[in-house]
Design a protein around this motif. Structure first.
Motif, short mmCIF file in Angstrom:
data_model
loop_
_atom_site.label_atom_id
_atom_site.label_comp_id
_atom_site.label_asym_id
_atom_site.label_seq_id
_atom_site.Cartn_x
_atom_site.Cartn_y
_atom_site.Cartn_z
N HIS A 12 0.73 -1.25 -0.13
CA HIS A 12 -0.04 -0.01 -0.01
C HIS A 12 1.02 1.25 -0.33
N GLU A 13 1.88 1.33 0.76
CA GLU A 13 3.03 2.22 0.80
C GLU A 13 3.39 2.65 -0.67
N ARG A 14 3.97 1.49 -0.92
CA ARG A 14 4.59 1.55 -2.36
C ARG A 14 3.72 2.28 -3.27
N THR A 15 2.21 1.72 -3.56
CA THR A 15 1.60 2.16 -4.38
C THR A 15 1.15 3.75 -4.01
N SER A 16 1.01 4.06 -2.80
CA SER A 16 0.99 5.54 -2.43
C SER A 16 2.17 6.26 -3.10
N GLU A 17 3.23 5.92 -2.86
CA GLU A 17 4.61 6.62 -3.50
C GLU A 17 4.40 6.73 -5.03
N ARG A 18 4.28 5.66 -5.76
CA ARG A 18 3.88 5.74 -7.15
C ARG A 18 3.05 6.74 -7.43
N LEU A 19 1.82 6.60 -6.81
CA LEU A 19 0.65 7.76 -7.18
C LEU A 19 1.10 9.18 -6.84
N ASP A 20 1.88 9.33 -5.89
CA ASP A 20 2.59 10.72 -5.49
C ASP A 20 3.70 11.21 -6.86
N GLU A 21 4.41 10.12 -7.37
CA GLU A 21 5.13 10.52 -8.24
C GLU A 21 4.35 10.68 -9.62
N ALA A 22 3.34 10.12 -9.79
CA ALA A 22 2.68 10.11 -11.20
C ALA A 22 2.04 11.52 -11.11
N ARG A 23 1.62 12.10 -9.82
CA ARG A 23 0.86 13.34 -9.78
C ARG A 23 2.10 14.43 -9.88
N ALA A 53 -7.78 14.55 -18.16
CA ALA A 53 -8.12 12.98 -18.30
C ALA A 53 -7.26 12.44 -17.17
N THR A 54 -5.91 12.74 -17.21
CA THR A 54 -5.10 11.94 -16.58
C THR A 54 -5.16 12.32 -15.21
N GLN A 55 -5.73 13.42 -14.76
CA GLN A 55 -5.90 13.93 -13.33
C GLN A 55 -7.08 13.23 -13.01
N ASP A 56 -8.04 13.14 -13.62
CA ASP A 56 -9.36 12.28 -13.13
C ASP A 56 -9.08 10.79 -13.11
N LYS A 57 -7.95 10.14 -13.90
CA LYS A 57 -7.81 8.72 -13.73
C LYS A 57 -6.89 8.57 -12.45
N LEU A 58 -6.12 9.61 -12.00
CA LEU A 58 -5.18 9.67 -10.70
C LEU A 58 -6.38 9.75 -9.60
N PHE A 59 -7.46 10.73 -9.92
CA PHE A 59 -8.21 10.68 -8.69
C PHE A 59 -8.91 9.40 -8.55
N GLU A 60 -9.32 8.53 -9.70
CA GLU A 60 -10.13 7.36 -9.39
C GLU A 60 -9.11 6.39 -8.91
N ALA A 61 -7.97 6.27 -9.12
CA ALA A 61 -6.74 5.53 -8.57
C ALA A 61 -6.84 5.75 -7.25
N ASP A 62 -6.56 6.95 -6.72
CA ASP A 62 -6.35 7.29 -5.31
C ASP A 62 -7.63 6.65 -4.42
N GLU A 63 -8.76 6.77 -5.12
CA GLU A 63 -10.07 6.43 -4.47
C GLU A 63 -10.06 5.05 -4.38
N ALA A 64 -9.56 4.18 -5.27
CA ALA A 64 -9.71 2.68 -5.41
C ALA A 64 -8.58 2.44 -4.24
N HIS A 65 -7.40 3.01 -4.30
CA HIS A 65 -6.32 2.98 -3.23
C HIS A 65 -6.84 2.94 -1.84
N VAL A 66 -7.81 4.02 -1.62
CA VAL A 66 -8.28 4.26 -0.14
C VAL A 66 -9.21 3.03 -0.02
N ILE A 67 -10.06 2.63 -0.64
CA ILE A 67 -11.19 1.90 -0.81
C ILE A 67 -10.46 0.38 -0.35
N GLU A 68 -9.36 0.14 -1.10
CA GLU A 68 -8.66 -1.26 -0.89
C GLU A 68 -8.02 -1.24 0.53
#
Length: 96
Positions: A12-23, A53-68
């Motif tokens: 989970h922490e690694r995925t959070s880091e990758r999402l931060d890097e993508a942002r 569109a990419t910002q929207d996808k990142l938001f969706e990925a963040d939401e899914a990450h939190v739900i997980e």
């Protein structure tokens, strides 16, 4: 505190880091597009459409990450703040 397995927490922490890097990378692209903006350029406008569109996808990925995370028994910062506020309210009720 919940008992989340270490490997789940690390993943989970690694995925959070990758999402931060993508942002951060997306923000850099956005700044370059703003700096290079040419009036009425279809190419530049299409870059902004792709950025949005990419910002929207990142938001969706963040939401899914939190739900997980919550699905594994973790808590969001909002959940922890609500819990702290509820504990304070309970403590105040006990004191009265």
């Amino acid at each position: 505190m919940t008992n989340i397995p270490d490997h789940v927490r690390r993943n989970h922490e690694r995925t959070s880091e990758r999402l931060d890097e993508a942002r951060a990378m997306l923000r850099a692209v956005e700044q370059m597009a703003e700096a290079a903006r040419l009036p009425h350029s279809p190419e530049t406008e299409s870059m902004f459409v792709l950025i949005a569109a990419t910002q929207d996808k990142l938001f969706e990925a963040d939401e899914a990450h939190v739900i997980e995370w919550v699905g594994h028994g973790g808590k969001t910062s909002e959940m922890m703040l609500e819990g702290t506020a509820a504990e304070r309210d309970e403590a105040a009720d006990v004191q009265h």
